[in-house]
Write a protein that holds these residues in place. Structure first.
Motif, PDB file in Angstrom:
ATOM      1  N   THR A  59       0.833  -1.251   0.061  1.00 11.43           N
ATOM      2  CA  THR A  59       0.056   0.088  -0.089  1.00 11.43           C
ATOM      3  C   THR A  59       0.862   1.305  -0.023  1.00 11.43           C
ATOM      4  N   THR A  83     -10.218  -5.715  -7.789  1.00 12.47           N
ATOM      5  CA  THR A  83      -9.054  -5.834  -7.208  1.00 12.47           C
ATOM      6  C   THR A  83      -9.077  -5.792  -5.465  1.00 12.47           C
ATOM      7  N   ALA A  86      -6.473  -2.281  -1.442  1.00 13.38           N
ATOM      8  CA  ALA A  86      -5.257  -1.560  -1.458  1.00 13.38           C
ATOM      9  C   ALA A  86      -4.655  -0.828  -2.409  1.00 13.38           C
ATOM     10  N   VAL A 144      -3.556  -3.512 -12.244  1.00 12.76           N
ATOM     11  CA  VAL A 144      -3.160  -4.444 -11.110  1.00 12.76           C
ATOM     12  C   VAL A 144      -3.200  -5.864 -11.950  1.00 12.76           C
ATOM     13  N   THR A 172       2.200  -6.695  -7.157  1.00  8.38           N
ATOM     14  CA  THR A 172       1.961  -7.510  -6.050  1.00  8.38           C
ATOM     15  C   THR A 172       1.849  -9.003  -6.125  1.00  8.38           C
ATOM     16  N   GLU A 173       0.695  -9.267  -7.088  1.00  8.79           N
ATOM     17  CA  GLU A 173       0.621 -10.832  -7.255  1.00  8.79           C
ATOM     18  C   GLU A 173       1.175 -11.328  -8.222  1.00  8.79           C
TER      19      GLU A 173
HETATM   20  C1  LIG Z   1      -3.137  -6.220  -5.683  1.00  7.51           C
HETATM   21  C2  LIG Z   1      -2.739  -5.963  -4.132  1.00  7.51           C
HETATM   22  N1  LIG Z   1      -2.414  -4.859  -3.891  1.00  7.51           N
HETATM   23  C3  LIG Z   1      -2.121  -4.366  -2.867  1.00  7.51           C
HETATM   24  C4  LIG Z   1      -1.830  -5.267  -1.783  1.00  7.51           C
HETATM   25  C5  LIG Z   1      -1.606  -4.502  -0.595  1.00  7.51           C
HETATM   26  O1  LIG Z   1      -0.250  -4.835   0.067  1.00  7.51           O
HETATM   27  P1  LIG Z   1      -0.054  -4.696   1.554  1.00  7.51           P
HETATM   28  O2  LIG Z   1      -0.818  -5.420   2.589  1.00  7.51           O
HETATM   29  O3  LIG Z   1       1.649  -4.901   1.678  1.00  7.51           O
HETATM   30  O4  LIG Z   1      -0.080  -3.097   1.814  1.00  7.51           O
HETATM   31  C6  LIG Z   1      -2.504  -6.454  -1.816  1.00  7.51           C
HETATM   32  C7  LIG Z   1      -2.573  -7.418  -0.893  1.00  7.51           C
HETATM   33  O5  LIG Z   1      -2.216  -7.203   0.387  1.00  7.51           O
HETATM   34  C8  LIG Z   1      -2.835  -6.867  -3.102  1.00  7.51           C
HETATM   35  O6  LIG Z   1      -3.440  -7.988  -3.384  1.00  7.51           O
END
Ligand SMILES: Cc1ncc(COP(=O)(O)O)c(C=O)c1O
Length: 403
Positions: A59, A83, A86, A144, A172-173
């Motif tokens: 985030t 999605t 975050a 995303v 992230t994924e």
């Molecule tokens: C697509 C995506 N973006 C952002 C995040 C957020 O990351 P974080 O929990 O490290 O802030 C996540 C998962 O938690 C996510 O799946």
């Protein structure tokens, strides 16, 4: 008795304990220490990109990228509705407005709708893009890469170039997903747009407990994000600041775990890919539905295993409950963000596919520790579900023809 098969749990088979103990014994537990630089260098090396900045979370990585795009109060940012939230919340941290976009068959942002929206709902003035209805300037798009699947980056980048949008990839994924062919051959998710963000929270393919990282096409922007992430200190010894900073830097203890996890990342990806192949083999030819595919021409990290229910014979909720009774933990896909309380008043553009997929996806267990036996157990229960659904269907048919 059968043990519970969890959805996705971290795997600490490597040097995590050794490196964490080392960090603690050396007394480097906060936002300084050698593991942070080591983690950044190794991550950048893995992604074939010059540098990375390690942060507290995915985030915070997205927030830093938005700051770097110059997103200010009243601006707009195009985001997906399907999605994890975050990816959208940091837009609000900037008092900016999200504009919600639909997905395509990959579950990632639909490039055709993105283009149509820019063409029909926006106007360009002085090289800037404005949303006609609100007259708000659209500064960026957050793409995303859902469940390890690469979004259609060729077409998305074409639209972004045409309309002067900055592109933030939330990879992230999809850490480790890359193009095998085409314009971006060899390019990793997160390194194609202007910025790439990653999260290393507990259920990601590698974890640092909580943590994230950001990469940038432009090295000066990356340095600036690092600066913002450490309270914008202009001098390491005296308290001089020229900008508002953030406490977003990763700690050395997190990075120590991260270095050990990065050592295992290629192996984790292989396991994910192997396990996905086995699921696919076992779950083919089912009336219940199918394993979700990954984009052709890419090598996906196959992080999450989505099963798409078809025919409306059973809801995702019912399937999840039935599997839970057999000690198999599965999960639905996210609720659509434009329908969530904080975002109901924001613009959502022709959301159709996301709404349909939202009801049909069940995510199957995908931890890297999964054994063949675990996967066969899941498949067995899915087949039972398939049979019960078929039986219920044929009984309904019989009842109808009796009437
Ligand atoms: C697509 C995506 N973006 C952002 C995040 C957020 O990351 P974080 O929990 O490290 O802030 C996540 C998962 O938690 C996510 O799946």
């Amino acid at each position: 008795m059968d043990q519970m098969i969890p959805l996705s749990i971290p795997n600490f088979e490597g040097n995590e304990e050794t490196y964490v103990l080392d960090a603690v014994r050396e007394g480097w537990v906060s936002t300084g220490g050698a593991y942070i630089a080591e983690f950044e260098n190794r991550l950048a090396g893995f992604l074939h990109t010059p540098a990375a900045a390690a942060c507290q979370s995915g985030t915070s990585a997205i927030h830093l990228a938005l700051l770097e795009c110059g997103v200010r109060p009243g601006d707009s940012v195009i985001v997906p509705t399907l999605t994890f939230i975050a990816a959208v919340n940091p837009v609000r941290y900037q008092y900016a407005n999200p504009i919600f976009m639909d997905c395509d068959e990959s579950l990632c942002m639909d490039p055709a709708k993105l283009k149509r929206f820019c063409e029909e709902e926006c106007e360009q003035r002085d090289g800037k893009l404005y949303h006609k209805k609100t007259q708000s300037e659209i500064k960026a798009v957050v793409v995303v890469h859902i469940f390890g699947n690469m979004a259609d980056m060729e077409r998305i980048m074409d639209v972004a170039d045409e309309y002067g949008l900055r592109v933030i990839e939330d990879a992230t994924e999809a850490l480790g997903t890359y193009y095998l062919e085409g314009r971006y051959k060899g390019k990793y998710a997160g390194t194609i747009g202007d910025y790439g963000a990653y999260s290393f929270n507990g259920n990601k393919i590698i974890t640092t407990g909580g943590g994230g990282a950001v990469v940038a096409r432009d090295g000066a922007h990356l340095e600036h994000m690092k600066y913002l992430s450490t309270q914008a200190k202009d001098d390491p010894h005296f308290y001089v600041h020229h900008e508002v900073g953030y406490n977003y830097r990763m700690t050395n203890v997190q990075a120590a775990i991260g270095v050990a996890q990065l050592e295992k990342l290629p192996e984790f990806i292989e396991r994910k890919q192997r396990n996905y192949a086995l699921y696919r083999e076992l779950l083919c030819d089912m009336e219940l539905g199918r394993m979700f595919d990954f984009r052709a021409g890419t090598s996906s990290n196959k992080w999450f295993y989505a099963f798409e229910l078809s025919g409306g014979r059973i809801s995702a909720r019912e399937a999840i409950k039935a599997l839970a009774r057999e000690k198999i933990q599965t999960r639905a896909i996210w609720e659509l963000i434009h329908e969530q309380t904080p975002y109901r008043e924001d613009t959502a553009y022709q959301i159709e596919k996301a709404a349909a997929y939202q009801k049909r996806i069940v995510n199957l267990p995908c931890s890297t520790q999964l054994t063949q036996r675990d996967i066969c157990r899941v498949a067995e229960q899915m087949k039972r579900l398939n049979e019960s659904v078929l039986k219920a269907g044929s009984m309904e048919q019989e009842n109808r023809s009796d009437r």
